[in-house]
Motif scaffolding. Sequence first.
Motif, PDB file in Angstrom:
ATOM      1  N   GLU A 126       0.825  -1.210   0.000  1.00 29.82           N
ATOM      2  CA  GLU A 126       0.000   0.000   0.000  1.00 29.82           C
ATOM      3  C   GLU A 126       0.859   1.259   0.000  1.00 29.82           C
ATOM      4  N   LEU A 127       1.936   1.238   0.764  1.00 29.46           N
ATOM      5  CA  LEU A 127       2.831   2.388   0.821  1.00 29.46           C
ATOM      6  C   LEU A 127       3.514   2.609  -0.525  1.00 29.46           C
ATOM      7  N   MET A 128       3.870   1.522  -1.197  1.00 29.90           N
ATOM      8  CA  MET A 128       4.473   1.640  -2.530  1.00 29.90           C
ATOM      9  C   MET A 128       3.464   2.215  -3.526  1.00 29.90           C
ATOM     10  N   THR A 129       2.217   1.789  -3.426  1.00 22.60           N
ATOM     11  CA  THR A 129       1.165   2.319  -4.299  1.00 22.60           C
ATOM     12  C   THR A 129       0.939   3.797  -4.017  1.00 22.60           C
ATOM     13  N   PHE A 130       0.930   4.156  -2.738  1.00 23.33           N
ATOM     14  CA  PHE A 130       0.780   5.563  -2.335  1.00 23.33           C
ATOM     15  C   PHE A 130       1.902   6.406  -2.934  1.00 23.33           C
ATOM     16  N   GLY A 131       3.126   5.926  -2.821  1.00 25.15           N
ATOM     17  CA  GLY A 131       4.271   6.636  -3.378  1.00 25.15           C
ATOM     18  C   GLY A 131       4.180   6.789  -4.890  1.00 25.15           C
ATOM     19  N   GLU A 132       3.746   5.735  -5.561  1.00 20.89           N
ATOM     20  CA  GLU A 132       3.577   5.794  -7.012  1.00 20.89           C
ATOM     21  C   GLU A 132       2.497   6.808  -7.378  1.00 20.89           C
ATOM     22  N   ASN A 133       1.422   6.851  -6.617  1.00 19.86           N
ATOM     23  CA  ASN A 133       0.360   7.830  -6.871  1.00 19.86           C
ATOM     24  C   ASN A 133       0.865   9.258  -6.680  1.00 19.86           C
ATOM     25  N   ILE A 134       1.729   9.461  -5.706  1.00 24.13           N
ATOM     26  CA  ILE A 134       2.337  10.777  -5.489  1.00 24.13           C
ATOM     27  C   ILE A 134       3.212  11.138  -6.694  1.00 24.13           C
ATOM     28  N   ARG A 135       3.985  10.181  -7.179  1.00 27.90           N
ATOM     29  CA  ARG A 135       4.842  10.427  -8.352  1.00 27.90           C
ATOM     30  C   ARG A 135       3.991  10.795  -9.567  1.00 27.90           C
ATOM     31  N   VAL A 136       2.924  10.045  -9.804  1.00 30.16           N
ATOM     32  CA  VAL A 136       2.050  10.315 -10.945  1.00 30.16           C
ATOM     33  C   VAL A 136       1.428  11.707 -10.820  1.00 30.16           C
ATOM     34  N   ALA A 137       0.997  12.065  -9.615  1.00 32.98           N
ATOM     35  CA  ALA A 137       0.415  13.399  -9.399  1.00 32.98           C
ATOM     36  C   ALA A 137       1.441  14.489  -9.704  1.00 32.98           C
ATOM     37  N   ARG A 138       2.678  14.279  -9.287  1.00 31.27           N
ATOM     38  CA  ARG A 138       3.732  15.264  -9.553  1.00 31.27           C
ATOM     39  C   ARG A 138       3.970  15.400 -11.056  1.00 31.27           C
ATOM     40  N   LEU A 139       4.054  14.260 -11.742  1.00 29.82           N
ATOM     41  CA  LEU A 139       4.310  14.290 -13.186  1.00 29.82           C
ATOM     42  C   LEU A 139       3.147  14.903 -13.955  1.00 29.82           C
ATOM     43  N   ARG A 140       1.921  14.640 -13.535  1.00 30.72           N
ATOM     44  CA  ARG A 140       0.750  15.243 -14.188  1.00 30.72           C
ATOM     45  C   ARG A 140       0.779  16.757 -14.072  1.00 30.72           C
ATOM     46  N   ARG A 141       1.330  17.237 -12.969  1.00 30.45           N
ATOM     47  CA  ARG A 141       1.441  18.676 -12.751  1.00 30.45           C
ATOM     48  C   ARG A 141       2.686  19.261 -13.415  1.00 30.45           C
ATOM     49  N   LYS A 142       3.465  18.389 -14.042  1.00 28.42           N
ATOM     50  CA  LYS A 142       4.705  18.788 -14.730  1.00 28.42           C
ATOM     51  C   LYS A 142       5.671  19.499 -13.786  1.00 28.42           C
ATOM     52  N   LEU A 143       5.769  18.944 -12.567  1.00 28.77           N
ATOM     53  CA  LEU A 143       6.672  19.496 -11.558  1.00 28.77           C
ATOM     54  C   LEU A 143       7.844  18.545 -11.340  1.00 28.77           C
ATOM     55  N   THR A 144       9.013  19.119 -11.152  1.00 31.88           N
ATOM     56  CA  THR A 144      10.180  18.300 -10.865  1.00 31.88           C
ATOM     57  C   THR A 144      10.194  17.920  -9.388  1.00 31.88           C
ATOM     58  N   ALA A 145      10.929  16.873  -9.078  1.00 35.33           N
ATOM     59  CA  ALA A 145      11.094  16.466  -7.684  1.00 35.33           C
ATOM     60  C   ALA A 145      11.783  17.583  -6.902  1.00 35.33           C
ATOM     61  N   GLU A 146      12.663  18.320  -7.556  1.00 34.67           N
ATOM     62  CA  GLU A 146      13.370  19.434  -6.906  1.00 34.67           C
ATOM     63  C   GLU A 146      12.395  20.533  -6.484  1.00 34.67           C
ATOM     64  N   ILE A 147      11.453  20.863  -7.348  1.00 34.29           N
ATOM     65  CA  ILE A 147      10.465  21.904  -7.019  1.00 34.29           C
ATOM     66  C   ILE A 147       9.602  21.449  -5.847  1.00 34.29           C
ATOM     67  N   ILE A 148       9.130  20.201  -5.882  1.00 37.78           N
ATOM     68  CA  ILE A 148       8.313  19.677  -4.783  1.00 37.78           C
ATOM     69  C   ILE A 148       9.118  19.660  -3.495  1.00 37.78           C
ATOM     70  N   ALA A 149      10.370  19.272  -3.579  1.00 45.46           N
ATOM     71  CA  ALA A 149      11.235  19.242  -2.394  1.00 45.46           C
ATOM     72  C   ALA A 149      11.362  20.631  -1.783  1.00 45.46           C
ATOM     73  N   GLN A 150      11.583  21.639  -2.618  1.00 45.82           N
ATOM     74  CA  GLN A 150      11.692  23.008  -2.123  1.00 45.82           C
ATOM     75  C   GLN A 150      10.399  23.448  -1.446  1.00 45.82           C
ATOM     76  N   ARG A 151       9.276  23.179  -2.075  1.00 46.03           N
ATOM     77  CA  ARG A 151       7.969  23.570  -1.518  1.00 46.03           C
ATOM     78  C   ARG A 151       7.670  22.833  -0.213  1.00 46.03           C
ATOM     79  N   ALA A 152       8.141  21.588  -0.103  1.00 46.49           N
ATOM     80  CA  ALA A 152       7.864  20.763   1.078  1.00 46.49           C
ATOM     81  C   ALA A 152       8.923  20.914   2.163  1.00 46.49           C
ATOM     82  N   GLY A 153       9.980  21.652   1.874  1.00 48.27           N
ATOM     83  CA  GLY A 153      11.034  21.841   2.862  1.00 48.27           C
ATOM     84  C   GLY A 153      11.865  20.588   3.097  1.00 48.27           C
ATOM     85  N   THR A 154      12.103  19.846   2.034  1.00 45.11           N
ATOM     86  CA  THR A 154      12.890  18.619   2.132  1.00 45.11           C
ATOM     87  C   THR A 154      13.864  18.550   0.956  1.00 45.11           C
ATOM     88  N   THR A 155      14.416  17.383   0.703  1.00 43.44           N
ATOM     89  CA  THR A 155      15.379  17.232  -0.383  1.00 43.44           C
ATOM     90  C   THR A 155      14.782  16.428  -1.536  1.00 43.44           C
TER      91      THR A 155
END
Length: 100
Positions: free
Chosen positions: A14-43
């Motif tokens: 379930e956690l792997m599915t959750f993570g994959e859903n987060i990745r898909v949501a990020r890609l649909r928004r055309k956002l890089t992992a770096e941008i999400i990391a900055q917004r979330a205060g992480t790396t």
Amino acid sequence: MSTAIKIPRAARKELMTFGENIRVARLRRKLTAEIIAQRAGTTRQTVAKIEDGDPAVKIGTYVAVLQALGLLKGWGHLDDPVGDQMSLDGLPQRARMKNG
């Protein structure tokens, strides 16, 4: 350095599915992992771990990433069909500790 966390296989899936859903949501928004990391205060590396469903990542970081994606609203709602069918009338209003 990450410490391996032992969780049941079904929970891990379930956690792997959750993570994959987060990745898909990020890609649909055309956002890089770096941008999400900055917004979330992480790396970027932590965002990658979240997208892999890493159980060692703190839940607060998962929540920060959901917020960065605009997906936080409703996240805490639990689907509990069994609980919905049970009567709450017989449950105590609050629990008390016995002094003893």
